[in-house]
Scaffold this active site. Structure first.
Site, mmCIF file in Angstrom:
data_model
loop_
_atom_site.group_PDB
_atom_site.id
_atom_site.type_symbol
_atom_site.label_atom_id
_atom_site.label_comp_id
_atom_site.label_asym_id
_atom_site.label_seq_id
_atom_site.Cartn_x
_atom_site.Cartn_y
_atom_site.Cartn_z
ATOM 1 N N LEU A 12 31.820 12.878 11.087
ATOM 2 C CA LEU A 12 30.407 12.853 11.469
ATOM 3 C C LEU A 12 29.809 11.460 11.277
ATOM 4 C CD1 LEU A 12 29.408 16.406 10.225
ATOM 5 C CD2 LEU A 12 29.827 15.698 12.579
ATOM 6 N N ILE A 13 28.905 11.271 10.333
ATOM 7 C CA ILE A 13 28.261 9.965 10.141
ATOM 8 C C ILE A 13 29.150 9.117 9.236
ATOM 9 C CG2 ILE A 13 26.208 8.749 9.292
ATOM 10 C CD1 ILE A 13 25.812 10.531 11.829
ATOM 11 N N HIS A 14 29.685 8.040 9.790
ATOM 12 C CA HIS A 14 30.575 7.149 9.035
ATOM 13 C C HIS A 14 30.568 5.773 9.706
ATOM 14 C CE1 HIS A 14 33.036 8.493 12.349
ATOM 15 N NE2 HIS A 14 33.884 7.519 12.102
ATOM 16 N N GLY A 15 31.399 4.891 9.242
ATOM 17 C CA GLY A 15 31.389 3.504 9.692
ATOM 18 C C GLY A 15 31.555 3.317 11.186
#
Length: 160
Positions: A12-15
């Site tokens: 999901l939300i990552h680098g």
């Protein structure tokens, strides 16, 4: 609302999302669609914490997402729909909102999963959801980062 991409990445939300995909499309909002996360305040807070300031995060359950996207809640805003598997996207289609295509990124290995690419593993439930989406006319592509070639894997998934 301009849906710039519909992406599956189980992180999901990552680098990669923050560093590559948000700038690639100049995204103003990411909409995570997931029934479990929509009910989990701790996970929602953690995901929002990881977002860059210039991009908002919305988290919807499947039914609410289908309703909101059908009503064009973000008209004129560049949005990416983000899920951790194809199952929520099938649920949205069954609730009246179907996406034309899906870009698959990282899907970590799990019991019984088949490796499609180095970091993309398809479990049986994922495969079944992909096949149902394909039968509805959805195209499936594989692309980890914007710099990688976009590979049509629709037929591969259909025959796995």
């Amino acid at each position: 609302m301009s849906i710039m991409d519909v992406r599956i990445d189980d992180r999901l939300i990552h680098g990669q999302v923050c560093g590559y995909w948000i700038p690639q499309y100049s995204l103003e909002r990411i909409a995570i669609v997931d029934d479990e996360i929509a009910c989990d305040e701790t996970r929602k807070s953690a995901l929002k914490f990881g977002m860059p300031e210039r991009c908002k995060l919305s988290i919807f359950d499947v039914k609410k997402a289908a309703d909101k996207f059908n009503r064009k809640i973000d008209e004129g805003i560049k949005v990416m729909i983000l899920c951790n598997s194809p199952i929520p996207l099938l649920g949205m289609a069954e609730n009246g909102y179907q996406v034309p295509s899906i870009t698959v990124g990282n899907m970590a290995t799990k019991e019984g999963a088949v490796q499609l690419e180095k970091n993309t593993f398809i479990a049986q439930a994922d495969k079944e959801a992909f096949v149902k989406l394909i039968e509805r006319g959805v195209k499936i592509y594989l692309q980890n980062t914007p710099g990688d070639p976009r590979k049509d894997i629709t037929e591969i998934l259909r025959t796995m």
